[in-house]
Scaffold this active site. Structure first.
Site, mmCIF file in Angstrom:
data_model
loop_
_atom_site.group_PDB
_atom_site.id
_atom_site.type_symbol
_atom_site.label_atom_id
_atom_site.label_comp_id
_atom_site.label_asym_id
_atom_site.label_seq_id
_atom_site.Cartn_x
_atom_site.Cartn_y
_atom_site.Cartn_z
ATOM 1 N N SER A 89 -11.953 -6.684 1.913
ATOM 2 C CA SER A 89 -10.920 -5.949 2.644
ATOM 3 C C SER A 89 -10.926 -4.486 2.212
ATOM 4 C CB SER A 89 -9.537 -6.560 2.380
ATOM 5 O OG SER A 89 -9.110 -6.270 1.056
ATOM 6 N N SER A 91 -8.260 -2.592 1.215
ATOM 7 C CA SER A 91 -7.034 -2.155 0.539
ATOM 8 C C SER A 91 -7.289 -1.188 -0.614
ATOM 9 C CB SER A 91 -6.262 -3.370 0.012
ATOM 10 O OG SER A 91 -6.942 -3.982 -1.060
ATOM 11 N N LYS A 146 -6.072 -4.529 -7.374
ATOM 12 C CA LYS A 146 -5.245 -3.341 -7.126
ATOM 13 C C LYS A 146 -5.320 -2.439 -8.352
ATOM 14 C CE LYS A 146 -3.732 -5.343 -3.332
ATOM 15 N NZ LYS A 146 -4.252 -4.938 -2.006
ATOM 16 N N SER A 229 -2.288 -1.575 2.375
ATOM 17 C CA SER A 229 -2.447 -2.408 1.182
ATOM 18 C C SER A 229 -1.233 -3.306 1.015
ATOM 19 C CB SER A 229 -2.620 -1.528 -0.063
ATOM 20 O OG SER A 229 -2.633 -2.317 -1.232
#
Length: 270
Positions: A89, A91, A146, A229
């Protein structure tokens, strides 16, 4: 369906190890006795191929003897040293691109028991700016990646697309408007203390406003693609016990348009 590779690896190592041990303790002596009896009957030492035929191991014992050392090494490396992951992804754009394969240091934040993830050796604590892999608090079978922006006790505020830590705005330097003629995204260089990294802000995205105080034993994480995100601004904090490790290298990039089978050496992280 989420494939729990760690659980399968632990089970496979345990089963093959037990099978190898059972054969070693209960059946190997009988095979050696058959070889000795055959050599006595032949009046001398048997050729190697004849010995192997007389002392042939059952398939499950031969398989376990071959696989156990391999599985044990993989288990140790992936559980305590380094584990590969794949980025599916966007993010963490622009830091991590879709199709990147990264390496994660599994011991940087302490050694943990495989599957149970309970820490038995304390080491480093996450620092502001670290890119971490963790188990998603709302569904621990899914891995997320993250950036840590809030440590225990920090007050985090996000307003006007600017991150504030303990009341101090984290500086942002505009690097580019993308595309230049009709900008849809803004590329910034953001500073989190001494850590500098690039982030995206979408021009048309609404402003997300909020303030959070990070509890003890937990961390506040956000993606570098700030307006795209799913992170702590929406679902809360990451408990220490859900940390998997610290991302430290990109070892391969596979273009998004080239499909990658689900059965890969690297697990996917959101």
């Amino acid at each position: 369906m989420n494939f729990d590779f760690a659980l399968v690896l632990v089970a496979g190592t345990f089963i093959t190890g037990i099978a190898w041990l059972v054969d070693k303790v209960l059946f190997e002596k009988a095979r050696n006795a058959r070889v000795s009896a055959a050599e006595a009957a032949a009046g001398g030492e048997l050729p190697t191929d004849a010995k192997e035929a007389v002392a042939q191991m059952p398939w499950w014992a031969d398989f376990s003897r071959s696989m156990f050392p391999v599985l044990a090494v993989v288990l140790v490396v992936r559980s305590f040293l380094i584990e590969p992951f794949q980025i599916p992804s966007g993010s963490m754009l622009p830091t991590l691109k879709i199709g990147d394969f990264i390496l994660v240091n599994k011991f940087h934040y302490g050694l943990r028991v495989p599957v149970l993830n309970s820490k038995f050796v304390e080491m480093n604590e996450p620092e502001r700016g670290d890119v971490v892999v963790f188990k998603f608090p709302q569904n621990p079978s899914i891995n997320f990646i993250k950036r840590v922006v809030g440590l225990p006790g920090d007050v985090i505020r996000y307003q006007n697309k600017t991150l504030y830590v303990n009341g101090e705005a984290q500086s942002k330097e505009l690097l580019a408007k993308l595309p230049p003629r009709n900008p849809q995204q803004l590329l910034f260089n953001e500073s989190l203390g001494e850590v500098q990294h690039e982030i995206y802000n979408d021009v048309q995205a609404p402003n997300r406003v909020g303030q959070w105080t990070v509890p003890e034993g937990k961390y506040f994480v956000v993606g570098d693609n700030r307006d795209n995100s799913n992170d702590s601004r929406y679902w809360g904090y990451v408990p220490d016990e859900l940390l998997v490790g610290k991302a430290f290298a990109i070892w391969m990039h596979w273009p998004e348009l080239l499909s990658i089978p689900d059965l890969t050496v690297a697990k996917k992280i959101q």
